[in-house]
Design a protein around this motif. Sequence first.
Motif, mmCIF file in Angstrom:
data_model
loop_
_atom_site.group_PDB
_atom_site.id
_atom_site.type_symbol
_atom_site.label_atom_id
_atom_site.label_comp_id
_atom_site.label_asym_id
_atom_site.label_seq_id
_atom_site.Cartn_x
_atom_site.Cartn_y
_atom_site.Cartn_z
ATOM 1 N N ASP A 108 -54.915 11.559 -9.227
ATOM 2 C CA ASP A 108 -54.140 12.698 -8.712
ATOM 3 C C ASP A 108 -53.675 12.450 -7.278
ATOM 4 O O ASP A 108 -52.552 12.795 -6.903
ATOM 5 C CB ASP A 108 -54.976 13.982 -8.782
ATOM 6 N N LYS A 111 -50.856 10.136 -7.217
ATOM 7 C CA LYS A 111 -49.632 10.820 -7.647
ATOM 8 C C LYS A 111 -49.008 11.598 -6.483
ATOM 9 O O LYS A 111 -47.785 11.582 -6.304
ATOM 10 C CB LYS A 111 -49.945 11.757 -8.813
ATOM 11 N N GLU A 112 -49.862 12.247 -5.714
ATOM 12 C CA GLU A 112 -49.358 12.973 -4.533
ATOM 13 C C GLU A 112 -48.643 12.041 -3.567
ATOM 14 O O GLU A 112 -47.704 12.418 -2.878
ATOM 15 C CB GLU A 112 -50.528 13.648 -3.782
ATOM 16 N N HIS A 116 -47.521 6.234 -9.417
ATOM 17 C CA HIS A 116 -47.815 6.657 -10.787
ATOM 18 C C HIS A 116 -48.804 5.701 -11.458
ATOM 19 O O HIS A 116 -48.749 4.494 -11.230
ATOM 20 C CB HIS A 116 -46.535 6.690 -11.624
ATOM 21 N N THR A 117 -49.670 6.282 -12.266
ATOM 22 C CA THR A 117 -50.534 5.471 -13.137
ATOM 23 C C THR A 117 -50.388 6.050 -14.536
ATOM 24 O O THR A 117 -49.829 7.143 -14.713
ATOM 25 C CB THR A 117 -52.011 5.556 -12.712
#
Lengths: 350, 82
Positions: A108, A111-112, A116-117
Amino acid sequence: MKAKQKEKRVIAVTGLNAIDSPGPGVAVIRALHDSEEWDLRIIGLSYEALEPGIYMNDIVHTTYQIPYPSAGTSALLQRLTEIHAEENIDVIIPNFDAELFNFIKIGDKLKEMGIHTFLPTLEQFEARDKLNLFAFGKKHGFLVPKDKTIFSIEEIPSASAEFGYPLVVKGKYYEATVAYTLEQAQKAFHKLQAKWGLPIIVQEFVSGTEVNVAALGDGEQCISAIPMRKLYITDKGKAWAGITLEDPTLIDLAKKFCKETGWRGGMELEIMRTLDGKPYIMEVNPRFPAWIYLTVGAGQNQPASLVKLALGESVSPFTDYHVGKMFIRYSWDLIVDVEKFQQVSAFGKI
Amino acid sequence: MKLRRNIATSESGFVFNPTNGDSFSTNPVGTEILFLLKEGMSFREIKDALVNRYDAEPSVVEKDIDDFALALKGFNLLEYES
């Protein structure tokens, strides 16, 4: 007419240890280059200065060392933040079992940051762990050999009374030995305990033909599944050559697996096909296998599809693949100036 | 019994079973038998065809074909006709 310019993408990949027991990183990178979807910049993430992928400068543009998984999530996040400031990473593809826990944990936060994963959830990751595999199989209706997790060598006789000999003695993370006697089982216990720690898993022996499936789930369904049989196996049990198979049972198994578990990401199912054709799941590896480049040869580029999914694009499930497509691995000596090695060792970047 | 539908054969005598990845090589007569099987001929019809074609004792040809059929069966390349 002017050709459409490809979008620039920066993709970071771990598992650059293309050694005799190889990590999947170099194969993943080759697959990404083959897709020709993007104007790619590949960032290698390494743990050790002698991982061969670091020095493959035709496919890996730059490499940064990252802390070992045992250093924890804070150290990893801090290092990735530093790398991201320089490289502006779009996607990270982690390829080691041992590092996945940390990458999932910080997913997370990445992502912030705009990274991306595309990984399984922590629950999925832990449920398919070899310590929980039997319960996992029971819950989802998969054939899985019976097993027993033991913490002491004194527990082997009770396990053997249940499963009989031969039985399989497995390390917590890696390696397995088939033991035909109590003495062999005890020896394997000591060896695996010394290497990987406790517990040890004692598993019912299932005889048959070993086959593997590389698959990709989008969180709801199976996007791709390629079954492969090893044709040449090293003394470490790794495939040095393999061939794609036509086996609808295995494809259906992968589809069922993705659907039942809501699997998100790449994976490898290690399957034992018994003489009467039953597919037993021996292990579920929560990442792409080292032979993942064969999926490109077979017509289903799983790493490129994973990147698209990670970037939020929808990917339609593949339907066809080439049966009888083979891979044959080889070793290749890279000649490297010591300055490069020094650069990696001293500065953690090349 | 007939050859499994998905078994791949080549003129060079290479046989590939895509279900399990096994591959084999046969001699020219074996290759001929496999092609006749692929064309839908039964082992009985193949025996008659080869007895007519080759200058050999019918009993020898029959025995060789029976042995070959056993090998094919052992390698899981045959299936029973429904």
